[in-house]
Structure formats: structure tokens, C-alpha cells
Scaffold this motif. Structure first.
Motif, PDB file in Angstrom:
ATOM      1  N   GLU A  70     -53.650  35.836  44.014  1.00  0.00           N
ATOM      2  CA  GLU A  70     -51.637  36.157  44.896  1.00  0.00           C
ATOM      3  C   GLU A  70     -51.683  35.982  45.287  1.00  0.00           C
ATOM      4  OE1 GLU A  70     -51.787  38.649  41.169  1.00  0.00           O
ATOM      5  OE2 GLU A  70     -52.825  39.859  43.034  1.00  0.00           O
ATOM      6  N   ALA A  71     -51.912  35.499  46.956  1.00  0.00           N
ATOM      7  CA  ALA A  71     -51.986  36.012  47.794  1.00  0.00           C
ATOM      8  C   ALA A  71     -50.256  34.647  48.428  1.00  0.00           C
ATOM      9  CB  ALA A  71     -52.385  35.120  49.224  1.00  0.00           C
ATOM     10  N   ALA A  72     -50.434  33.548  47.311  1.00  0.00           N
ATOM     11  CA  ALA A  72     -49.140  32.480  47.736  1.00  0.00           C
ATOM     12  C   ALA A  72     -47.974  33.439  47.663  1.00  0.00           C
ATOM     13  CB  ALA A  72     -49.972  30.974  47.691  1.00  0.00           C
ATOM     14  N   LEU A  73     -48.261  33.690  45.653  1.00  0.00           N
ATOM     15  CA  LEU A  73     -46.881  34.072  45.186  1.00  0.00           C
ATOM     16  C   LEU A  73     -46.674  35.832  46.274  1.00  0.00           C
ATOM     17  CD1 LEU A  73     -45.440  35.683  42.486  1.00  0.00           C
ATOM     18  CD2 LEU A  73     -47.201  36.353  41.440  1.00  0.00           C
ATOM     19  N   ALA A  74     -47.449  36.363  46.472  1.00  0.00           N
ATOM     20  CA  ALA A  74     -46.630  37.520  47.578  1.00  0.00           C
ATOM     21  C   ALA A  74     -46.275  37.541  48.900  1.00  0.00           C
ATOM     22  CB  ALA A  74     -47.790  38.616  47.996  1.00  0.00           C
ATOM     23  N   ARG A  75     -46.435  35.744  49.642  1.00  0.00           N
ATOM     24  CA  ARG A  75     -46.046  35.170  50.329  1.00  0.00           C
ATOM     25  C   ARG A  75     -44.451  34.747  50.355  1.00  0.00           C
ATOM     26  NH1 ARG A  75     -47.175  33.199  55.831  1.00  0.00           N
ATOM     27  NH2 ARG A  75     -45.395  31.972  57.108  1.00  0.00           N
ATOM     28  N   GLU A  76     -44.828  34.157  49.021  1.00  0.00           N
ATOM     29  CA  GLU A  76     -43.444  33.708  48.532  1.00  0.00           C
ATOM     30  C   GLU A  76     -42.042  35.000  48.545  1.00  0.00           C
ATOM     31  OE1 GLU A  76     -41.549  30.827  44.683  1.00  0.00           O
ATOM     32  OE2 GLU A  76     -43.183  31.076  44.875  1.00  0.00           O
ATOM     33  N   THR A  77     -42.804  36.028  47.552  1.00  0.00           N
ATOM     34  CA  THR A  77     -41.386  36.930  47.127  1.00  0.00           C
ATOM     35  C   THR A  77     -41.138  37.319  48.750  1.00  0.00           C
ATOM     36  OG1 THR A  77     -43.369  37.410  45.567  1.00  0.00           O
ATOM     37  CG2 THR A  77     -41.714  39.153  46.366  1.00  0.00           C
ATOM     38  N   TYR A  78     -42.466  37.789  49.843  1.00  0.00           N
ATOM     39  CA  TYR A  78     -41.184  38.163  51.097  1.00  0.00           C
ATOM     40  C   TYR A  78     -40.657  37.510  51.225  1.00  0.00           C
ATOM     41  CZ  TYR A  78     -44.329  42.416  52.262  1.00  0.00           C
ATOM     42  OH  TYR A  78     -44.963  43.660  52.318  1.00  0.00           O
ATOM     43  N   SER A  79     -40.692  35.332  51.652  1.00  0.00           N
ATOM     44  CA  SER A  79     -39.809  35.027  51.450  1.00  0.00           C
ATOM     45  C   SER A  79     -38.526  35.484  51.298  1.00  0.00           C
ATOM     46  CB  SER A  79     -40.637  33.981  51.924  1.00  0.00           C
ATOM     47  OG  SER A  79     -41.572  33.702  52.778  1.00  0.00           O
ATOM     48  N   THR A  80     -38.665  35.149  49.574  1.00  0.00           N
ATOM     49  CA  THR A  80     -37.170  35.753  49.194  1.00  0.00           C
ATOM     50  C   THR A  80     -36.420  36.552  49.486  1.00  0.00           C
ATOM     51  OG1 THR A  80     -38.540  34.047  47.390  1.00  0.00           O
ATOM     52  CG2 THR A  80     -36.940  35.585  46.859  1.00  0.00           C
ATOM     53  N   TRP A  81     -37.349  37.773  49.548  1.00  0.00           N
ATOM     54  CA  TRP A  81     -36.128  38.845  50.424  1.00  0.00           C
ATOM     55  C   TRP A  81     -35.599  39.183  51.849  1.00  0.00           C
ATOM     56  CZ3 TRP A  81     -34.486  42.097  47.161  1.00  0.00           C
ATOM     57  CH2 TRP A  81     -35.093  42.216  45.830  1.00  0.00           C
ATOM     58  N   LEU A  82     -36.960  38.137  52.439  1.00  0.00           N
ATOM     59  CA  LEU A  82     -36.381  37.797  53.587  1.00  0.00           C
ATOM     60  C   LEU A  82     -34.717  36.983  54.100  1.00  0.00           C
ATOM     61  CD1 LEU A  82     -39.645  37.549  55.891  1.00  0.00           C
ATOM     62  CD2 LEU A  82     -38.053  39.338  55.871  1.00  0.00           C
ATOM     63  N   ARG A  83     -34.796  35.898  52.647  1.00  0.00           N
ATOM     64  CA  ARG A  83     -33.960  35.104  53.182  1.00  0.00           C
ATOM     65  C   ARG A  83     -32.477  35.797  51.798  1.00  0.00           C
ATOM     66  NH1 ARG A  83     -30.822  32.250  55.116  1.00  0.00           N
ATOM     67  NH2 ARG A  83     -29.724  30.418  54.547  1.00  0.00           N
ATOM     68  N   MET A  84     -32.792  36.827  51.415  1.00  0.00           N
ATOM     69  CA  MET A  84     -31.606  37.459  50.935  1.00  0.00           C
ATOM     70  C   MET A  84     -31.277  38.605  51.920  1.00  0.00           C
ATOM     71  SD  MET A  84     -29.986  38.554  47.934  1.00  0.00           S
ATOM     72  CE  MET A  84     -30.687  37.837  46.942  1.00  0.00           C
ATOM     73  N   PHE A  85     -32.078  39.267  52.503  1.00  0.00           N
ATOM     74  CA  PHE A  85     -30.900  39.585  54.106  1.00  0.00           C
ATOM     75  C   PHE A  85     -30.424  38.638  55.080  1.00  0.00           C
ATOM     76  CE2 PHE A  85     -35.847  42.668  53.256  1.00  0.00           C
ATOM     77  CZ  PHE A  85     -35.282  43.166  52.152  1.00  0.00           C
ATOM     78  N   GLU A  86     -31.061  38.061  55.124  1.00  0.00           N
ATOM     79  CA  GLU A  86     -30.473  37.061  55.820  1.00  0.00           C
ATOM     80  C   GLU A  86     -29.081  36.608  55.760  1.00  0.00           C
ATOM     81  OE1 GLU A  86     -34.024  34.699  57.984  1.00  0.00           O
ATOM     82  OE2 GLU A  86     -33.096  34.349  56.635  1.00  0.00           O
ATOM     83  N   LEU A  87     -28.818  36.210  53.941  1.00  0.00           N
ATOM     84  CA  LEU A  87     -27.872  35.640  53.696  1.00  0.00           C
ATOM     85  C   LEU A  87     -26.653  36.614  53.514  1.00  0.00           C
ATOM     86  CD1 LEU A  87     -29.035  33.334  50.751  1.00  0.00           C
ATOM     87  CD2 LEU A  87     -27.925  32.803  52.567  1.00  0.00           C
ATOM     88  N   GLN A  88     -27.294  38.138  53.562  1.00  0.00           N
ATOM     89  CA  GLN A  88     -25.947  39.395  53.165  1.00  0.00           C
ATOM     90  C   GLN A  88     -26.638  40.593  54.406  1.00  0.00           C
ATOM     91  OE1 GLN A  88     -24.733  40.501  49.550  1.00  0.00           O
ATOM     92  NE2 GLN A  88     -27.153  39.654  48.784  1.00  0.00           N
ATOM     93  N   ARG A  89     -26.911  39.833  55.703  1.00  0.00           N
ATOM     94  CA  ARG A  89     -27.080  40.691  56.836  1.00  0.00           C
ATOM     95  C   ARG A  89     -25.389  41.522  57.494  1.00  0.00           C
ATOM     96  NH1 ARG A  89     -28.141  36.861  60.480  1.00  0.00           N
ATOM     97  NH2 ARG A  89     -27.898  38.014  62.143  1.00  0.00           N
ATOM     98  N   TYR A  90     -24.933  41.121  56.123  1.00  0.00           N
ATOM     99  CA  TYR A  90     -23.836  42.858  56.999  1.00  0.00           C
ATOM    100  C   TYR A  90     -23.805  43.482  55.869  1.00  0.00           C
ATOM    101  CZ  TYR A  90     -22.489  38.833  60.945  1.00  0.00           C
ATOM    102  OH  TYR A  90     -22.132  38.670  61.673  1.00  0.00           O
ATOM    103  N   TYR A  91     -24.508  43.758  54.802  1.00  0.00           N
ATOM    104  CA  TYR A  91     -24.853  44.852  54.768  1.00  0.00           C
ATOM    105  C   TYR A  91     -25.936  45.440  54.049  1.00  0.00           C
ATOM    106  CZ  TYR A  91     -22.743  47.101  50.544  1.00  0.00           C
ATOM    107  OH  TYR A  91     -22.612  47.455  48.783  1.00  0.00           O
ATOM    108  N   SER A  92     -25.672  46.993  54.132  1.00  0.00           N
ATOM    109  CA  SER A  92     -26.904  47.850  53.867  1.00  0.00           C
ATOM    110  C   SER A  92     -27.887  47.502  53.083  1.00  0.00           C
ATOM    111  CB  SER A  92     -26.531  49.029  53.674  1.00  0.00           C
ATOM    112  OG  SER A  92     -26.185  49.697  52.626  1.00  0.00           O
TER     113      SER A  92
END
Length: 211
Positions: A70-92
Motif C-alpha cells: 500500500e506504499a504507493a497508495l499512501a504516497r498518493e494520499t499524502y500528495s492529495t492532502w498536501l495539494r489541498m493545503f496548498e490550494l487553500q493556504r489561507y485557511y486554518s
């Protein structure tokens, strides 16, 4: 009159079990010094890598305890969360366990986990790390309290597991490029702990992002 600076703190709460991370996360997510005064309750992001979403069973695999397949799935999940943080950088964003917990678990499983690429994306967004700790002698009392409500009490049978993980997390936090607060939780209320975190965020310029 200029409006006050926008509050958009981004915090990752790390720590082994029985250190009160989730309760503290809820308190921080409604703390007026972190998210502003609220006259009513509304949705605010609070996420966790501890969610066991990779397998269709209770207490299954997730972003922390995934296996090799499941390592590839985990990396993709982390990438998805990180992208969400980047897209909404001005929120808590409040995160209850994340990459350090993953690195600690995977290290124990003999699978080194590189979290440098994660922190390279978290750092420009103004994330800070709060490492929740307790003195070893206080774990038995914390376990007794948790057993009154736990749906999986067997996970607390061997406290030495938590002591080892706590030391691992301290070592990992020492390697982090993010600002780190070591927070001793034993014998302190959620309100007291939340105030210390708020003080640290203010002193560390972590309450929002500058343009």
C-alpha cells in the motif's frame, strides 16, 4: 480602519497514544486566539492520518500503518492532502497525527519512510508541529482513564510500545525543518494546553501567512 490580520494557523499534533492529541485538536479548533471569536459553531478542517481508510475493517490499515503493498497508495494520499493545503493556504488546518507518526510506525516495520518531501511542501504554508508528550510514570493512569471509553482496549495492554514510540517521535521531531513545540500534557487541562499552544503560535508567527 484596516481589518485585523486573517487567522489561518496550520498545526500538526503528533504524539503516541494516551497523550490527548485529539482532545487538544478539538480545543484548538475552537480557540478564539487561533480561529477568532465564534458566536456559533461551524465546520472547520480537522483531519487525521490515523483514519484507517485503506482496508474495509475496523482498526485496519491507513496512512500510518500501511503495508508494503500500500506504499504507493499512501504516497498518493499524502500528495492529495498536501495539494489541498496548498490550494487553500489561507485557511486554518488542524491535523491529528501525520507524517512523523507514519515514519515512526514504518521504521518499526523495517520500512524507512522519507518525510522530507512532505515537509518541503508544508514549510512554505506555515505549518508548525506540536509534539504531545507525557512522563513515562504517568502512562498507567492515562491508560486506566482511556479503558473506560475505548472500543479496542487490547491496544493499551503493553505500555512499553508507547514509550518507545514517544522517544522515536522526539528523534523525528528533532530532524524536522518545521517549528516544533514539545508539549507536556500530564496533569494539565485542555484549556491550559491550548493556551500554551496559542502563546507559541503567536511568538513563532504561526497564526497566518504573509503575502
Amino acid at each position: 480602519m484596516r481589518p485585523p490580520p486573517k487567522l489561518a494557523p496550520k498545526l500538526i499534533l503528533e504524539g503516541t497514544r494516551l497523550t490527548g492529541k485529539t482532545e487538544l485538536a478539538f480545543a484548538l479548533n475552537e480557540h478564539p486566539r487561533l480561529v477568532g471569536p465564534r458566536k456559533y459553531r461551524y465546520h472547520s478542517p480537522l483531519i487525521s492520518a490515523e483514519w484507517c481508510g485503506f482496508t474495509n475493517r475496523p482498526w485496519g490499515h491507513g496512512l500510518i500503518n500501511f503495508d508494503e503493498s500500500e506504499a504507493a497508495l499512501a504516497r498518493e494520499t499524502y500528495s492529495t492532502w498536501l495539494r489541498m493545503f496548498e490550494l487553500q493556504r489561507y485557511y486554518s488546518w488542524l491535523v491529528d497525527r501525520f507524517h512523523l507518526s507514519t515514519a515512526a510506525f514504518q521504521h518499526q516495520a523495517g520500512r524507512p519512510f522519507d518525510f522530507g518531501w512532505i515537509e518541503d511542501r508544508l514549510r512554505p504554508l506555515g505549518f508548525g508541529l506540536v509534539l504531545c508528550l507525557r512522563e513515562p510514570s504517568t502512562f498507567p493512569a492515562a491508560r486506566a482513564e482511556r479503558l473506560e471509553v475505548s472500543g479496542n482496549p487490547a491496544q493499551y495492554d503493553d505500555l512499553s510500545v508507547f514509550l518507545r514510540e514517544q522517544e522515536q517521535l522526539r528523534e523525528l521531531a528533532a530532524r524536522s525543518v518545521l517549528p516544533v513545540l514539545e508539549l507536556q500534557v500530564a496533569g494539565r487541562s485542555e484549556a491550559e494546553l491550548a493556551e500554551e499552544v496559542a502563546d507559541w503560535c503567536a511568538a513563532s508567527d504561526l497564526l497566518g501567512l504573509r503575502d
